[in-house]
Every structure is written in structure tokens, then in C-alpha cells.
Design a protein around this motif. Structure first.
Motif, PDB file in Angstrom:
ATOM      1  N   ILE A   6       0.855  -1.180   0.000  1.00  0.00           N
ATOM      2  CA  ILE A   6       0.000   0.000   0.000  1.00  0.00           C
ATOM      3  C   ILE A   6       0.898   1.238   0.000  1.00  0.00           C
ATOM      4  N   SER A   7       0.326   2.359  -0.381  1.00  0.00           N
ATOM      5  CA  SER A   7       1.027   3.638  -0.328  1.00  0.00           C
ATOM      6  C   SER A   7       0.246   4.557   0.598  1.00  0.00           C
ATOM      7  N   THR A   8       0.852   4.920   1.721  1.00  0.00           N
ATOM      8  CA  THR A   8       0.159   5.810   2.645  1.00  0.00           C
ATOM      9  C   THR A   8      -0.079   7.178   2.015  1.00  0.00           C
ATOM     10  N   ALA A   9       0.825   7.629   1.173  1.00  0.00           N
ATOM     11  CA  ALA A   9       0.634   8.924   0.509  1.00  0.00           C
ATOM     12  C   ALA A   9      -0.609   8.891  -0.380  1.00  0.00           C
ATOM     13  N   ASP A  10      -0.772   7.816  -1.153  1.00  0.00           N
ATOM     14  CA  ASP A  10      -1.953   7.693  -2.015  1.00  0.00           C
ATOM     15  C   ASP A  10      -3.227   7.551  -1.186  1.00  0.00           C
ATOM     16  N   LEU A  11      -3.163   6.759  -0.114  1.00  0.00           N
ATOM     17  CA  LEU A  11      -4.323   6.621   0.765  1.00  0.00           C
ATOM     18  C   LEU A  11      -4.732   7.972   1.350  1.00  0.00           C
ATOM     19  N   ASP A 150       3.938   2.446   5.882  1.00  0.00           N
ATOM     20  CA  ASP A 150       4.935   2.179   4.842  1.00  0.00           C
ATOM     21  C   ASP A 150       6.120   3.103   5.108  1.00  0.00           C
ATOM     22  N   ALA A 151       7.015   3.227   4.131  1.00  0.00           N
ATOM     23  CA  ALA A 151       8.219   4.036   4.321  1.00  0.00           C
ATOM     24  C   ALA A 151       7.908   5.501   4.590  1.00  0.00           C
ATOM     25  N   ASP A 152       6.751   5.969   4.152  1.00  0.00           N
ATOM     26  CA  ASP A 152       6.384   7.377   4.361  1.00  0.00           C
ATOM     27  C   ASP A 152       5.857   7.656   5.757  1.00  0.00           C
ATOM     28  N   GLY A 153       5.294   6.658   6.424  1.00  0.00           N
ATOM     29  CA  GLY A 153       4.777   6.901   7.752  1.00  0.00           C
ATOM     30  C   GLY A 153       3.643   6.003   8.146  1.00  0.00           C
ATOM     31  N   VAL A 154       2.872   6.466   9.132  1.00  0.00           N
ATOM     32  CA  VAL A 154       1.780   5.687   9.712  1.00  0.00           C
ATOM     33  C   VAL A 154       0.485   6.494   9.647  1.00  0.00           C
ATOM     34  N   LEU A 155      -0.562   5.862   9.134  1.00  0.00           N
ATOM     35  CA  LEU A 155      -1.903   6.452   9.092  1.00  0.00           C
ATOM     36  C   LEU A 155      -2.830   5.618   9.953  1.00  0.00           C
TER      37      LEU A 155
END
Length: 158
Positions: A6-11, A150-155
Motif C-alpha cells: 500500500i502507499s500511505t501517501a496515495d491513501l 509504509d516508508a512514508d509513515g503511519v496512518l
């Protein structure tokens, strides 16, 4: 148990009003960089007895979110507890605190995020609480709410 990446940025772009972002700069320690699942929560401080017992139960794709008070003085999880999480089907573990055995953990099919590492093991008093609302970086995590990392962070779902 393999998960789709998954991509947290896209989510976040798509569901901004339904998600909260934890701005703490967690590091990745497991081989699974992208992971998600319903939250199981623990609040403990410098004592990992409850973490160990929890990860030795069936995870069924859950993400264990631990509020360790941000302490880096003791590691709340090492390679043996992480292996138990893999063996029991946990998707990942997010720790507001430290881990150890990072080289071994990096080879395990488990998502692991923590603030840092410290070789010092915890005290074993058996303290802590599970299945309660916890707060990390002004974000409330309730048991069962979806968590994405993911690598960008936690949502965290609202």
C-alpha cells in the motif's frame, strides 16, 4: 501471510478526511516495509511482558500498536518476540519506543516500526494494559481501527 503493498501517501490523498497521520519519524526495522491491519493496542513502559504474551497469540493480520511512552532506554521487542509475531500471523508492530536485534529483524516477513534501537532488554514486571485507546503524537488509536504503514509513515483511520 503476504500482503499487497500500500502507499500511505496515495491513501491520504484519497481519504484525507478519514485518516490521521502520526508525524513521529518511525524507522523501519522489519523486512515488510508496507503493512496494514486492524489495531491491537498496548500501553506499557519499559516492560515488554505484555507485548511478548500478545505476540505469542494468533495475530490474524492485526497490527500491534504499542505506546511505550517514547522511551529509548530499553528495547520493547527483539528478534525472538518478532519471530513469534511472524509465526502467529501478525502483519506488523509499531512501537513508540525502541527495539533490538535489528539485523535479524530486517530479514523477517514482518512490518516493524519503532523510534530507534537499544541493545538493553526491558525489565520484567508484567505491567501494562491492552485493548484500550492509546494516544501517540496526538493521534488516538482505538482497538480494531485500521492502521496503515509504509516508508512514508503511519496512518490511522478515524
Amino acid at each position: 501471510m503476504q500482503q499487497e503493498a500500500i502507499s500511505t501517501a496515495d491513501l491520504y490523498d484519497e481519504f484525507e478526511d478519514k485518516l490521521q497521520s502520526i508525524s513521529l519519524q518511525f524507522q523501519n526495522f522489519g523486512a515488510r516495509e508496507s503493512f496494514f491491519g486492524p489495531a491491537k493496542t498496548i500501553k506499557c513502559f519499559e516492560d515488554n511482558v505484555l507485548i511478548k504474551s500478545t505476540l505469542n497469540t494468533p495475530g490474524e493480520g492485526q497490527v500491534l500498536v504499542v505506546d511505550g511512552g517514547g522511551s529509548l532506554r530499553f528495547a520493547l521487542m527483539g528478534d525472538m518476540i518478532a519471530q513469534a509475531a511472524v509465526d502467529n500471523g501478525w502483519a506488523g508492530v509499531i512501537i513508540n519506543g525502541a527495539v533490538r536485534d535489528r539485523v535479524e529483524m530486517a530479514t523477517m516477513d514482518l512490518g516493524v516500526k519503532a523510534l530507534g534501537s537499544n541493545p538493553r532488554k526491558t525489565v520484567k514486571r508484567g505491567g501494562g494494559f491492552s485493548d484500550l485507546d492509546i494516544e501517540i503524537d496526538a493521534v488516538t488509536i482505538r482497538p480494531g481501527v485500521m492502521v496503515y504503514a509504509d516508508a512514508d509513515g503511519v496512518l490511522v483511520a478515524r
